[in-house]
Design a protein around this motif. Sequence first.
Motif, mmCIF file in Angstrom:
data_model
loop_
_atom_site.group_PDB
_atom_site.id
_atom_site.type_symbol
_atom_site.label_atom_id
_atom_site.label_comp_id
_atom_site.label_asym_id
_atom_site.label_seq_id
_atom_site.Cartn_x
_atom_site.Cartn_y
_atom_site.Cartn_z
ATOM 1 N N ASP A 151 0.811 -1.224 0.000
ATOM 2 C CA ASP A 151 0.000 0.000 0.000
ATOM 3 C C ASP A 151 0.844 1.274 0.000
ATOM 4 N N GLY A 152 2.163 1.146 -0.046
ATOM 5 C CA GLY A 152 3.005 2.338 -0.188
ATOM 6 C C GLY A 152 3.640 2.842 1.088
ATOM 7 N N GLU A 153 3.509 2.081 2.176
ATOM 8 C CA GLU A 153 4.090 2.569 3.433
ATOM 9 C C GLU A 153 5.020 1.528 4.068
ATOM 10 N N LEU A 154 6.218 1.975 4.384
ATOM 11 C CA LEU A 154 7.178 1.125 5.096
ATOM 12 C C LEU A 154 7.217 1.624 6.541
ATOM 13 N N ALA A 155 6.286 1.131 7.351
ATOM 14 C CA ALA A 155 6.160 1.592 8.740
ATOM 15 C C ALA A 155 7.075 0.741 9.610
ATOM 16 N N PHE A 156 8.159 1.342 10.083
ATOM 17 C CA PHE A 156 9.191 0.533 10.742
ATOM 18 C C PHE A 156 9.887 1.373 11.798
ATOM 19 N N SER A 157 10.108 0.782 12.960
ATOM 20 C CA SER A 157 10.779 1.486 14.050
ATOM 21 C C SER A 157 12.271 1.167 14.020
ATOM 22 N N GLU A 207 25.311 -5.145 2.150
ATOM 23 C CA GLU A 207 25.332 -3.707 2.443
ATOM 24 C C GLU A 207 24.350 -3.392 3.566
ATOM 25 N N SER A 208 24.653 -2.297 4.264
ATOM 26 C CA SER A 208 23.818 -1.877 5.370
ATOM 27 C C SER A 208 22.993 -0.678 4.907
ATOM 28 N N LEU A 209 21.673 -0.762 5.036
ATOM 29 C CA LEU A 209 20.794 0.280 4.485
ATOM 30 C C LEU A 209 19.858 0.825 5.557
ATOM 31 N N THR A 210 19.655 2.148 5.531
ATOM 32 C CA THR A 210 18.659 2.751 6.418
ATOM 33 C C THR A 210 17.270 2.467 5.839
ATOM 34 N N LEU A 211 16.239 2.719 6.643
ATOM 35 C CA LEU A 211 14.882 2.458 6.159
ATOM 36 C C LEU A 211 14.491 3.388 5.005
ATOM 37 N N PRO A 212 14.862 4.688 5.047
ATOM 38 C CA PRO A 212 14.566 5.522 3.873
ATOM 39 C C PRO A 212 15.261 4.990 2.606
ATOM 40 N N GLN A 213 16.455 4.480 2.734
ATOM 41 C CA GLN A 213 17.140 3.901 1.562
ATOM 42 C C GLN A 213 16.392 2.660 1.064
ATOM 43 N N VAL A 214 15.928 1.838 1.996
ATOM 44 C CA VAL A 214 15.147 0.653 1.605
ATOM 45 C C VAL A 214 13.895 1.095 0.852
ATOM 46 N N ALA A 215 13.221 2.118 1.385
ATOM 47 C CA ALA A 215 11.978 2.594 0.758
ATOM 48 C C ALA A 215 12.237 3.064 -0.671
ATOM 49 N N THR A 268 11.364 1.961 -6.501
ATOM 50 C CA THR A 268 11.850 1.713 -7.861
ATOM 51 C C THR A 268 11.338 0.368 -8.372
ATOM 52 N N ALA A 269 11.457 -0.657 -7.527
ATOM 53 C CA ALA A 269 11.063 -1.999 -7.968
ATOM 54 C C ALA A 269 9.547 -2.128 -8.101
ATOM 55 N N ALA A 270 8.817 -1.458 -7.191
ATOM 56 C CA ALA A 270 7.357 -1.614 -7.176
ATOM 57 C C ALA A 270 6.677 -0.766 -8.253
ATOM 58 N N GLY A 271 7.375 0.294 -8.672
ATOM 59 C CA GLY A 271 6.765 1.166 -9.682
ATOM 60 C C GLY A 271 5.768 2.142 -9.079
ATOM 61 N N HIS A 272 5.734 2.216 -7.758
ATOM 62 C CA HIS A 272 4.927 3.245 -7.092
ATOM 63 C C HIS A 272 5.670 3.687 -5.838
ATOM 64 N N LEU A 273 5.327 4.889 -5.354
ATOM 65 C CA LEU A 273 6.058 5.456 -4.225
ATOM 66 C C LEU A 273 5.792 4.671 -2.942
ATOM 67 N N VAL A 274 6.862 4.272 -2.297
ATOM 68 C CA VAL A 274 6.765 3.645 -0.972
ATOM 69 C C VAL A 274 7.620 4.504 -0.040
ATOM 70 N N THR A 275 7.022 5.009 1.023
ATOM 71 C CA THR A 275 7.774 5.885 1.929
ATOM 72 C C THR A 275 7.935 5.249 3.297
ATOM 73 N N HIS A 276 9.082 5.552 3.895
ATOM 74 C CA HIS A 276 9.314 5.040 5.243
ATOM 75 C C HIS A 276 8.612 5.948 6.250
ATOM 76 N N ARG A 277 7.896 5.341 7.178
ATOM 77 C CA ARG A 277 7.339 6.098 8.307
ATOM 78 C C ARG A 277 7.953 5.531 9.575
#
Length: 279
Positions: free
Chosen positions: A150-156, A194-202, A207-216
């Motif tokens: 649904d476009g949200e990477l909700a992660f603490s 590689e070590s990635l932050t959540l915004p980098q993962v998003a 890119t892969a999903a073809g729609h915006l996914v944002t980290h919250r």
Amino acid sequence: MTRVLVTGVRGKTGVPLAQLLAARPGVEVLGGSSDPATVTLDGVQPTAFSWDDVSTWAAATDGVDAVYVVRPDRADAPELIGALLTGLPAQARVVLLSERQADSSGPGGWAARTEQVVRRSGRPWTVLRPGWFMQVLTDERFYLGPLVEDGELAFSSGGASIAWIDARDIAAVAERALLDDGHEGQVHELTGPESLTLPQVAQHVSTAAGHLVTHREIHLDEALDGLGGFERDLTLWTFERVHAGFFAPVTDTVERLTGRPARTLETFLADSAAALRRG
Ligand SMILES: NC(=O)c1ccc[n+]([C@@H]2O[C@H](COP(=O)([O-])OP(=O)(O)OC[C@H]3O[C@@H](n4cnc5c(N)ncnc54)[C@H](OP(=O)(O)O)[C@@H]3O)[C@@H](O)[C@H]2O)c1
């Protein structure tokens, strides 16, 4: 013939491991599941195995040369695994799927105690300690999968990065530890490259999903919402370690043991594009 039981054969590492083993000549693969009718992997023998039903254990482990043990995330895991291993043939190899930093204090030292019963089992053992699986981003059974769709990477994360690993690389290491010499008494610390932050993962997921996914970035309380008892303790412990940066360091173990680099998140996402685009 080498007879191998893969517990958790329907899970994230169980599926690719069973596929690798089934492709090896001279290996008989028993796919352990509490719902064996749903095990439909080519060359894998559906096998009733449930941590909740001790009566399934003897037949599932009869005559095995090696067992892949997916740690059940429940308070009595040390006792259950200890009891299972007691019934194994004396020379059977045991490969335990554990996790990073299992020595650090978990709820009641649970993760360390689970590893200890394997080390003290009297069987040749290997412990795998992977970090966060990339597959949690697409697994519909984990809270993240549907949200990512649904476009949200909700992660603490507390701003920390994570050295995400592809479960297929864990499976590749497990295959060797189950079948090859040289892994006995070893603890393999496994991460991606590689070590990635959540915004980098998003960004990669977008890119892969073809729609915006944002980290919250969510508060720990939100991550624990609805959980109770041991599951809450375990989840809290896990996210505290994420915040402390314990999952950030990269190891070269996958490449050292398999002879090829660990898969990147980009590769995983490209291979999962169909699942990501479903939403
Ligand atoms: N996920 C991570 O990022 C991560 C990181 C480090 C360590 N670990 C550890 O790795 C172990 C496995 O964790 P996991 O979360 O990745 O679980 P998983 O391997 O995906 O699945 C575990 C169990 O869930 C059941 N299952 C699998 N597929 C299913 C499906 N499609 N529908 C219903 N049930 C299914 C299976 O048992 P049945 O076939 O009997 O139902 C399986 O044994 C745990 O000990 C965990 O702590 C996980």
